[in-house]
Design an enzyme around this catalytic site. Structure first.
Site, PDB file in Angstrom:
ATOM      1  N   TYR A  90     -17.746  10.542   4.323  1.00 33.61           N
ATOM      2  CA  TYR A  90     -16.974   9.291   4.300  1.00 33.61           C
ATOM      3  C   TYR A  90     -17.798   8.158   3.683  1.00 33.61           C
ATOM      4  O   TYR A  90     -17.261   7.191   3.156  1.00 33.61           O
ATOM      5  CB  TYR A  90     -16.491   8.938   5.707  1.00 33.61           C
ATOM      6  CG  TYR A  90     -15.253   8.078   5.699  1.00 33.61           C
ATOM      7  CD1 TYR A  90     -14.077   8.542   5.107  1.00 33.61           C
ATOM      8  CD2 TYR A  90     -15.245   6.812   6.257  1.00 33.61           C
ATOM      9  CE1 TYR A  90     -12.937   7.764   5.077  1.00 33.61           C
ATOM     10  CE2 TYR A  90     -14.110   6.018   6.245  1.00 33.61           C
ATOM     11  CZ  TYR A  90     -12.955   6.500   5.653  1.00 33.61           C
ATOM     12  OH  TYR A  90     -11.822   5.725   5.630  1.00 33.61           O
ATOM     13  N   LYS A 118     -14.844   0.261   6.450  1.00 33.67           N
ATOM     14  CA  LYS A 118     -13.944   0.324   7.610  1.00 33.67           C
ATOM     15  C   LYS A 118     -14.555  -0.415   8.802  1.00 33.67           C
ATOM     16  O   LYS A 118     -13.824  -1.017   9.598  1.00 33.67           O
ATOM     17  CB  LYS A 118     -13.621   1.773   7.975  1.00 33.67           C
ATOM     18  CG  LYS A 118     -12.756   2.498   6.939  1.00 33.67           C
ATOM     19  CD  LYS A 118     -11.453   1.782   6.650  1.00 33.67           C
ATOM     20  CE  LYS A 118     -10.469   2.624   5.859  1.00 33.67           C
ATOM     21  NZ  LYS A 118      -9.341   1.813   5.349  1.00 33.67           N
ATOM     22  N   GLY A 178       0.771  -1.250   0.000  1.00 35.07           N
ATOM     23  CA  GLY A 178       0.000   0.000   0.000  1.00 35.07           C
ATOM     24  C   GLY A 178       0.795   1.290   0.000  1.00 35.07           C
ATOM     25  O   GLY A 178       0.309   2.310   0.477  1.00 35.07           O
TER      26      GLY A 178
HETATM   27  P1  NDP Z   1      -2.643   5.969  -0.474  1.00 42.51           P
HETATM   28  O1  NDP Z   1      -3.446   6.288  -1.684  1.00 42.51           O
HETATM   29  O2  NDP Z   1      -1.289   6.509  -0.384  1.00 42.51           O
HETATM   30  O3  NDP Z   1      -2.606   4.388  -0.226  1.00 42.51           O
HETATM   31  C1  NDP Z   1      -3.653   3.523  -0.615  1.00 42.51           C
HETATM   32  C2  NDP Z   1      -3.011   2.354  -1.292  1.00 42.51           C
HETATM   33  O4  NDP Z   1      -3.974   1.350  -1.651  1.00 42.51           O
HETATM   34  C3  NDP Z   1      -2.331   2.771  -2.602  1.00 42.51           C
HETATM   35  O5  NDP Z   1      -1.008   2.291  -2.595  1.00 42.51           O
HETATM   36  C4  NDP Z   1      -3.165   2.068  -3.659  1.00 42.51           C
HETATM   37  O6  NDP Z   1      -2.431   1.770  -4.822  1.00 42.51           O
HETATM   38  C5  NDP Z   1      -3.539   0.821  -2.895  1.00 42.51           C
HETATM   39  N1  NDP Z   1      -4.554   0.043  -3.577  1.00 42.51           N
HETATM   40  C6  NDP Z   1      -5.781   0.436  -4.002  1.00 42.51           C
HETATM   41  N2  NDP Z   1      -6.390  -0.587  -4.639  1.00 42.51           N
HETATM   42  C7  NDP Z   1      -5.535  -1.642  -4.607  1.00 42.51           C
HETATM   43  C8  NDP Z   1      -5.577  -2.964  -5.093  1.00 42.51           C
HETATM   44  N3  NDP Z   1      -6.638  -3.459  -5.767  1.00 42.51           N
HETATM   45  N4  NDP Z   1      -4.511  -3.782  -4.885  1.00 42.51           N
HETATM   46  C9  NDP Z   1      -3.425  -3.315  -4.245  1.00 42.51           C
HETATM   47  N5  NDP Z   1      -3.315  -2.073  -3.752  1.00 42.51           N
HETATM   48  C10 NDP Z   1      -4.355  -1.238  -3.936  1.00 42.51           C
HETATM   49  O7  NDP Z   1      -3.541   6.520   0.742  1.00 42.51           O
HETATM   50  P2  NDP Z   1      -3.397   6.369   2.335  1.00 42.51           P
HETATM   51  O8  NDP Z   1      -2.008   6.171   2.725  1.00 42.51           O
HETATM   52  O9  NDP Z   1      -4.175   7.503   2.879  1.00 42.51           O
HETATM   53  O10 NDP Z   1      -4.268   5.065   2.611  1.00 42.51           O
HETATM   54  C11 NDP Z   1      -3.754   3.910   3.268  1.00 42.51           C
HETATM   55  C12 NDP Z   1      -4.792   3.362   4.226  1.00 42.51           C
HETATM   56  O11 NDP Z   1      -4.982   4.307   5.289  1.00 42.51           O
HETATM   57  C13 NDP Z   1      -6.171   3.153   3.603  1.00 42.51           C
HETATM   58  O12 NDP Z   1      -6.745   1.981   4.142  1.00 42.51           O
HETATM   59  C14 NDP Z   1      -6.944   4.378   4.086  1.00 42.51           C
HETATM   60  O13 NDP Z   1      -8.332   4.168   4.107  1.00 42.51           O
HETATM   61  C15 NDP Z   1      -6.366   4.498   5.487  1.00 42.51           C
HETATM   62  N6  NDP Z   1      -6.582   5.766   6.165  1.00 42.51           N
HETATM   63  C16 NDP Z   1      -6.245   6.949   5.566  1.00 42.51           C
HETATM   64  C17 NDP Z   1      -6.465   8.153   6.217  1.00 42.51           C
HETATM   65  C18 NDP Z   1      -6.121   9.453   5.567  1.00 42.51           C
HETATM   66  O14 NDP Z   1      -6.622  10.500   6.021  1.00 42.51           O
HETATM   67  N7  NDP Z   1      -5.282   9.487   4.558  1.00 42.51           N
HETATM   68  C19 NDP Z   1      -7.054   8.199   7.577  1.00 42.51           C
HETATM   69  C20 NDP Z   1      -7.323   6.914   8.135  1.00 42.51           C
HETATM   70  C21 NDP Z   1      -7.107   5.737   7.445  1.00 42.51           C
HETATM   71  P3  NDP Z   1      -2.472   2.831  -6.066  1.00 42.51           P
HETATM   72  O15 NDP Z   1      -2.589   4.220  -5.551  1.00 42.51           O
HETATM   73  O16 NDP Z   1      -1.212   2.585  -6.760  1.00 42.51           O
HETATM   74  O17 NDP Z   1      -3.708   2.460  -6.820  1.00 42.51           O
END
Ligand code: NDP
Length: 260
Positions: free
Chosen positions: A161, A168, A13
């Site tokens: 959201y 979630k 991720g």
């Molecule tokens: P990012 O977009 O940086 O990370 C999300 C990741 O999920 C990306 O690397 C994306 O890949 C990957 N992803 C999506 N679909 C797939 C798939 N089918 N297979 C493999 N990988 C996949 O965002 P965040 O760091 O913010 O998100 C990370 C986690 O943190 C998530 O679960 C988010 O809900 C959670 N979160 C985020 C918050 C925030 O405010 N940012 C707050 C609380 C929780 P790609 O982009 O290359 O498609």
């Protein structure tokens, strides 16, 4: 000497240097962890944008595995864990930091979201934790740890959201069931409920700036949290410092969740 010297893990991720998984990775690396990483498969192999973006970040910190993995694809997940096993033998931790929902369904009211969009969002954002844990159980050492990322919208209704809140809620429940089943194997499973951080994923969530402002105005700490703070808590939950903690959703949100 680092807390993670000799420890090995897989990170799912990282999209870029704003990703929460990257903030946790930086902390793990500083403590000596060796890691493998996956990226979403590139649609055009001639122009591997995703792979290049990830390589630029993780090669300088000595990434041992870099490979494509769509968490909807069983073969990709098998291949990622096979590569982890071949490279590391056994693992100490797995970080799951993945979520997705189709934009139309995410932006719209839950009452209007489509069956297909719901299935897709649940598959990528919640089931994928099970899919990774399923493979990880055979590679993680006793004492190993799995960590995922969630948000308060899984516990309470947060305007904007929308359907991701339902995903979630499922993810947090999944964390508990996995923790109860994997505890006897010596594996801990936890979640961090992070305050809002500017990332690629969060840019798709409606009212994001308003959310940030609410944290600044109403959280006990009267501010949002930093990626570094989430990184430190990730380090804690994946480390032996949290050896007695499992099935937990740790709020790293400046205390916002306690406010009525
Ligand atoms: P990012 O977009 O940086 O990370 C999300 C990741 O999920 C990306 O690397 C994306 O890949 C990957 N992803 C999506 N679909 C797939 C798939 N089918 N297979 C493999 N990988 C996949 O965002 P965040 O760091 O913010 O998100 C990370 C986690 O943190 C998530 O679960 C988010 O809900 C959670 N979160 C985020 C918050 C925030 O405010 N940012 C707050 C609380 C929780 P790609 O982009 O290359 O498609």
């Amino acid at each position: 000497m680092g807390m993670f010297d000799g420890k090995k893990g897989m990170v799912f991720g990282i999209a870029n240097d704003h990703s929460i998984a990257w903030a946790i990775t930086e902390k793990l690396h500083a403590e000596g962890a060796e890691m493998g990483f996956t990226h979403i498969p590139d649609k055009n192999p001639e122009r591997p944008r995703m792979e290049r973006r990830l390589r630029k970040l993780v090669e300088p910190i000595g990434a041992k595995v870099i490979m494509p993995c769509d968490v909807q694809n069983e073969e990709d997940i098998d291949a990622a864990f096979a590569a982890a096993k071949e490279t590391f033998g056994e693992l100490d931790f797995v970080l799951h930091s993945i979520a997705y929902a189709p934009m139309d369904d995410l932006k719209g009211l839950v009452v209007n979201c489509s069956r297909e969009g719901f299935k897709l969002a649940m598959d990528i954002s919640a089931y994928s934790l099970i899919a990774l844990a399923q493979r990880a159980q055979h590679v993680l050492k006793p004492g190993g740890s799995i960590l995922t990322l969630t948000y308060l919208g899984g516990e309470k209704v947060i305007p904007g959201y929308n359907m991701m809140g339902i995903c979630k809620a499922a993810l947090e429940s999944t964390t508990e069931y996995l923790a109860s089943e994997m505890g006897p194997m010596g594996i801990r499973v936890n979640a961090i409920s992070a305050g809002p951080l500017k990332t690629l994923s969060s840019s798709a969530v409606g009212e994001f700036d308003l959310m940030l402002k609410l944290y600044e105005d109403f959280s006990p700490m009267r501010r949002g949290v930093t990626p570094e703070e989430v990184g430190k808590s990730g380090l804690y939950l994946l480390s032996d410092l949290a050896s007695g903690v499992t099935g937990e959703t740790l709020h790293v949100d400046g205390g916002y969740h306690i406010m009525g």
